[in-house]
Write a protein that holds these residues in place. Structure first.
Motif, PDB file in Angstrom:
ATOM      1  N   SER A   9       0.820  -1.217   0.000  1.00  0.00           N
ATOM      2  CA  SER A   9       0.000   0.000   0.000  1.00  0.00           C
ATOM      3  C   SER A   9       0.852   1.264   0.000  1.00  0.00           C
ATOM      4  CB  SER A   9      -0.927   0.012   1.212  1.00  0.00           C
ATOM      5  OG  SER A   9      -0.189   0.111   2.418  1.00  0.00           O
ATOM      6  N   GLY A  10       2.155   1.109   0.263  1.00  0.00           N
ATOM      7  CA  GLY A  10       3.013   2.285   0.359  1.00  0.00           C
ATOM      8  C   GLY A  10       2.762   3.088   1.615  1.00  0.00           C
ATOM      9  N   ALA A  11       2.330   2.416   2.688  1.00  0.00           N
ATOM     10  CA  ALA A  11       1.942   3.112   3.914  1.00  0.00           C
ATOM     11  C   ALA A  11       3.098   3.938   4.466  1.00  0.00           C
ATOM     12  CB  ALA A  11       1.474   2.105   4.964  1.00  0.00           C
ATOM     13  N   LYS A  12       2.775   5.162   4.887  1.00  0.00           N
ATOM     14  CA  LYS A  12       3.748   6.047   5.514  1.00  0.00           C
ATOM     15  C   LYS A  12       3.624   6.027   7.032  1.00  0.00           C
ATOM     16  CE  LYS A  12       5.278   7.731   1.566  1.00  0.00           C
ATOM     17  NZ  LYS A  12       4.996   9.122   1.171  1.00  0.00           N
TER      18      LYS A  12
ATOM     19  N   ARG B 290      -7.226  19.865   3.501  1.00  0.00           N
ATOM     20  CA  ARG B 290      -8.424  19.061   3.745  1.00  0.00           C
ATOM     21  C   ARG B 290      -9.049  18.704   2.400  1.00  0.00           C
ATOM     22  NH1 ARG B 290     -12.603  20.274   6.049  1.00  0.00           N
ATOM     23  NH2 ARG B 290     -12.852  18.423   7.325  1.00  0.00           N
ATOM     24  N   THR B 291      -8.995  17.427   2.083  1.00  0.00           N
ATOM     25  CA  THR B 291      -9.596  16.898   0.861  1.00  0.00           C
ATOM     26  C   THR B 291      -9.958  15.443   1.115  1.00  0.00           C
ATOM     27  OG1 THR B 291      -9.286  16.578  -1.533  1.00  0.00           O
ATOM     28  CG2 THR B 291      -7.376  16.206  -0.132  1.00  0.00           C
ATOM     29  N   ALA B 292     -10.969  14.953   0.450  1.00  0.00           N
ATOM     30  CA  ALA B 292     -11.510  13.631   0.765  1.00  0.00           C
ATOM     31  C   ALA B 292     -10.504  12.520   0.468  1.00  0.00           C
ATOM     32  CB  ALA B 292     -12.794  13.393  -0.021  1.00  0.00           C
ATOM     33  N   GLY B 293     -10.306  11.664   1.463  1.00  0.00           N
ATOM     34  CA  GLY B 293      -9.520  10.452   1.293  1.00  0.00           C
ATOM     35  C   GLY B 293     -10.426   9.286   0.943  1.00  0.00           C
ATOM     36  N   SER B 294      -9.909   8.065   1.084  1.00  0.00           N
ATOM     37  CA  SER B 294     -10.686   6.902   0.671  1.00  0.00           C
ATOM     38  C   SER B 294     -10.185   5.658   1.395  1.00  0.00           C
ATOM     39  CB  SER B 294     -10.558   6.686  -0.834  1.00  0.00           C
ATOM     40  OG  SER B 294     -11.187   5.486  -1.245  1.00  0.00           O
ATOM     41  N   PRO B 295     -11.104   4.732   1.723  1.00  0.00           N
ATOM     42  CA  PRO B 295     -10.648   3.415   2.179  1.00  0.00           C
ATOM     43  C   PRO B 295      -9.909   2.718   1.034  1.00  0.00           C
ATOM     44  CG  PRO B 295     -12.998   3.726   2.607  1.00  0.00           C
ATOM     45  CD  PRO B 295     -12.569   4.819   1.686  1.00  0.00           C
ATOM     46  N   MET B 296      -8.930   1.921   1.401  1.00  0.00           N
ATOM     47  CA  MET B 296      -8.241   1.067   0.430  1.00  0.00           C
ATOM     48  C   MET B 296      -8.129  -0.303   1.095  1.00  0.00           C
ATOM     49  SD  MET B 296      -4.485   1.555  -1.285  1.00  0.00           S
ATOM     50  CE  MET B 296      -3.634   0.210  -2.091  1.00  0.00           C
ATOM     51  N   LEU B 297      -9.133  -1.125   0.862  1.00  0.00           N
ATOM     52  CA  LEU B 297      -9.205  -2.401   1.556  1.00  0.00           C
ATOM     53  C   LEU B 297      -8.728  -3.514   0.635  1.00  0.00           C
ATOM     54  CD1 LEU B 297     -12.504  -1.912   3.536  1.00  0.00           C
ATOM     55  CD2 LEU B 297     -10.189  -1.231   4.112  1.00  0.00           C
ATOM     56  N   TYR B 298      -8.171  -4.529   1.263  1.00  0.00           N
ATOM     57  CA  TYR B 298      -7.485  -5.576   0.509  1.00  0.00           C
ATOM     58  C   TYR B 298      -8.369  -6.795   0.302  1.00  0.00           C
ATOM     59  CZ  TYR B 298      -3.017  -3.397  -0.114  1.00  0.00           C
ATOM     60  OH  TYR B 298      -2.019  -2.563  -0.565  1.00  0.00           O
ATOM     61  N   THR B 299      -8.360  -7.283  -0.940  1.00  0.00           N
ATOM     62  CA  THR B 299      -9.129  -8.456  -1.317  1.00  0.00           C
ATOM     63  C   THR B 299      -8.218  -9.380  -2.099  1.00  0.00           C
ATOM     64  OG1 THR B 299     -11.070  -9.253  -2.531  1.00  0.00           O
ATOM     65  CG2 THR B 299      -9.990  -7.291  -3.393  1.00  0.00           C
TER      66      THR B 299
ATOM     67  N   ARG C 289      -8.191   0.174  -5.034  1.00  0.00           N
ATOM     68  CA  ARG C 289      -7.807   1.590  -4.947  1.00  0.00           C
ATOM     69  C   ARG C 289      -8.605   2.409  -5.959  1.00  0.00           C
ATOM     70  NH1 ARG C 289      -2.619   4.011  -3.308  1.00  0.00           N
ATOM     71  NH2 ARG C 289      -2.285   5.998  -4.372  1.00  0.00           N
ATOM     72  N   ARG C 290      -9.309   3.404  -5.452  1.00  0.00           N
ATOM     73  CA  ARG C 290     -10.085   4.292  -6.314  1.00  0.00           C
ATOM     74  C   ARG C 290      -9.411   5.659  -6.376  1.00  0.00           C
ATOM     75  NH1 ARG C 290     -13.981   1.077  -3.953  1.00  0.00           N
ATOM     76  NH2 ARG C 290     -15.454   0.166  -5.431  1.00  0.00           N
ATOM     77  N   PRO C 291      -9.542   6.347  -7.500  1.00  0.00           N
ATOM     78  CA  PRO C 291      -8.981   7.695  -7.581  1.00  0.00           C
ATOM     79  C   PRO C 291      -9.610   8.610  -6.539  1.00  0.00           C
ATOM     80  CG  PRO C 291      -9.628   6.896  -9.756  1.00  0.00           C
ATOM     81  CD  PRO C 291     -10.184   5.927  -8.761  1.00  0.00           C
ATOM     82  N   LEU C 292      -8.803   9.466  -5.949  1.00  0.00           N
ATOM     83  CA  LEU C 292      -9.340  10.454  -5.010  1.00  0.00           C
ATOM     84  C   LEU C 292     -10.172  11.474  -5.774  1.00  0.00           C
ATOM     85  CD1 LEU C 292      -6.225  11.013  -2.707  1.00  0.00           C
ATOM     86  CD2 LEU C 292      -8.181   9.486  -2.349  1.00  0.00           C
ATOM     87  N   THR C 293     -11.248  11.915  -5.145  1.00  0.00           N
ATOM     88  CA  THR C 293     -12.204  12.776  -5.848  1.00  0.00           C
ATOM     89  C   THR C 293     -11.892  14.258  -5.742  1.00  0.00           C
ATOM     90  OG1 THR C 293     -13.646  12.959  -3.905  1.00  0.00           O
ATOM     91  CG2 THR C 293     -14.016  11.075  -5.388  1.00  0.00           C
TER      92      THR C 293
END
Length: 513
Positions: free
Chosen positions: A94-97, A150-159, A170-174
């Motif tokens: 995920s590239g988690a920071k 401040r801008t909308a983030g998104s869940p990125m859940l693993y399947t 992973r969906r594009p941020l809006t």
């Protein structure tokens, strides 16, 4: 209205009831989310970065989730049954920071942090985790203001997929304003008759690392519905909480229905469940006799749906299900569900094929897996590999699920991952993993092993293999039993005919789909 607007206008309104019974107000929840968000930005995280959460159900997880959602981050909630190496893979992929964990999972969290190379200053803990900083330090030295960006983030859940390695959806941020409730959220809840406020109370009885569970809690809070969180689900405790907090809706799996129905009749009748309006279930098939028993008890409030992390789905209210028993419903408004043959051609009503869906533009991708993304699509439609048909009225009936996936207690288990781990054991010549019937959980994990040349099958080998598996896999993935064959059924090209292995275990029973 949204979390932050509610916090501004009604700061004392109850947002969350923790598993310990503490009421967390909207004002407190928003302030904590702001502090975490400021802290993450002070560490250098920017929109598009990812944060991994390995937390049990509680106010800390919810606050961290909303911190990510208001700062443009991808939030990855990981299954806390996973072992350190599995969590490390997700953190790296995920590239988690940043990594936030709970001391309950200290060993796996510490192993994951070390394995993924995350520095100590990027790891925070609720309680004591070796090498982690206290979560209380995150944002503690920052001004008590909203995050700068401040801008909308998104869940990125693993399947998981056929490779056995989980893939992040992973969906594009809006770029949307996080103070505004997404239209899609209000629309999605309206499918189940859930409107903003309206004295609604949500009960969360499953871990928040599940896609649907996280969505239901997050949307509930955005729409002014208090969320009652359970740490570990218990049938009678659920009934007590329904009565105590006048719960109106929840997201459930059929195993929970079974456990509720197994309670003694006097216990079931002791609690007032008249507040219930929408008890929504999915994630696994529900046997018709179980669903009918729940409808007899709770009334026409049991709603079923079929959906995917990737987007799109169907829904069927109780009244429609009684007229179309076994169906998972018709497409949601705005969703397309169709049946295609192997050539990608649409099939007429009643003919069985692969189920394809679309929700809007279905503009997701499997992170770092272009091939999986491409293989799941036909045009702008995607599939999970489920097989079924649409009847003449447009109701979807599932005939089979993804060929090999096991669903045990509503949890998806992917055999390829288990096979990969067992196959490296020196005493294993070949291995197949699949689901076999289990009266309570629906399915349980079975391994069939072809021993390596010169290796004798038996209890000693079984124990050795299970010890090997437990060291490499989360407990729920470890086979519950191991059988042995001299040779597994493969064709000359190496293809395994797993159905030949699986079918005898399901003889005389309808396999869960």
């Amino acid at each position: 209205m949204g979390l932050w607007k509610i916090a501004e206008q009604q700061p004392e309104r109850t947002a969350v009831i923790t598993p310990e019974g503490r009421a967390v107000a909207y004002g407190e929840l928003a302030a904590t989310a702001d502090r975490y968000g400021r802290g993450l930005q002070a560490m250098g995280l920017r929109p598009g970065d990812a944060v991994v959460l390995m937390l049990p159900n509680g106010a800390d997880l919810v606050a961290a989730y909303f911190a990510a959602l208001q700062t443009g981050l991808y939030v990855v909630t990981v299954n806390w049954h996973l072992v350190g190496a599995e969590v490390a893979y997700i953190a790296e992929d995920s590239g988690a920071k940043t990594f936030i964990a709970h001391e309950r999972f200290a060993e796996a969290a510490a192993d994951a942090a070390a394995g993924s190379g995350l520095p100590a200053e990027a790891c925070f803990a609720v309680g004591e985790v070796p090498g982690f900083r206290p979560l209380a330090e995150l944002g503690a030295d920052e001004p008590r203001t909203r995050p700068d960006i401040r801008t909308a983030g998104s869940p990125m859940l693993y399947t998981s997929g056929t490779t056995g390695r989980p893939k992040g959806v992973r969906r594009p941020l809006t770029g949307a304003d996080p103070d505004e409730v997404p239209v899609a959220s209000t629309w999605f809840f309206s499918i189940f008759g859930l409107e903003p406020f309206d004295d609604h109370v949500h009960l969360c009885g499953s871990p928040l690392y599940h896609t649907a569970v996280l969505n239901f809690v997050g949307i509930s809070l955005q729409l002014g519905h208090a969320a009652v969180l359970m740490d570990r689900w218990d049938a009678e405790e659920m009934l007590r909480l329904i009565e105590r907090h006048r719960v109106t809706h929840s997201h459930m799996v059929p195993t929970q229905f079974r456990r509720l129905l197994a309670l003694p009749e006097p216990t079931r009748q002791r609690y007032d469940v008249s507040s219930l309006r929408a008890m929504i279930h999915g994630a696994a098939p529900c046997p018709p006799e179980v669903k009918r028993a729940m409808l007899d008890w709770w009334g026409p409030v049991v709603i079923e749906y079929y959906a995917a992390t990737e987007g799109g789905g169907t829904v069927i209210p109780a009244e429609e299900w009684l007229a179309k028993p076994g169906s998972v419903g018709r497409p949601w408004p705005g969703s397309v569900v169709t049946i295609l043959d192997d050539d990608g051609q649409e099939l007429p009503a009643g003919e069985i094929g692969t189920v394809y869906m679309r929700m809007g533009s279905s503009n997701f991708e499997y992170h770092n897996d272009e091939a999986k993304t491409r293989q799941a699509r036909v045009g702008d439609l995607f599939t999970l590999g489920d097989v079924g048909y649409l009847d003449e009225d447009g109701y979807l009936f599932l005939c089979d699920r993804r060929n090999d996936m096991i669903i045990s207690g509503g949890v998806n288990i992917y055999p390829a991952e288990i096979e990969n781990e067992l196959s490296v054991h020196p005493k294993v010549g070949d291995v197949a993993v699949f689901g076999v019937p289990h009266d309570d959980w629906g399915e349980q994990v079975k391994a069939v092993v072809q021993p390596a040349d010169g290796v004798e099958p038996g209890e000693a080998l079984t124990e050795e293999l299970l010890v090997h598996a437990r060291a490499r896999l989360a407990g729920f993935k470890v086979p519950r039993s191991v059988d042995y064959l001299d040779e597994l059924p493969r064709d000359p090209n190496g293809k395994l005919y797993k159905r030949k292995l699986r079918d005898p275990y399901w003889a005389g029973r309808d396999r869960a789909i």
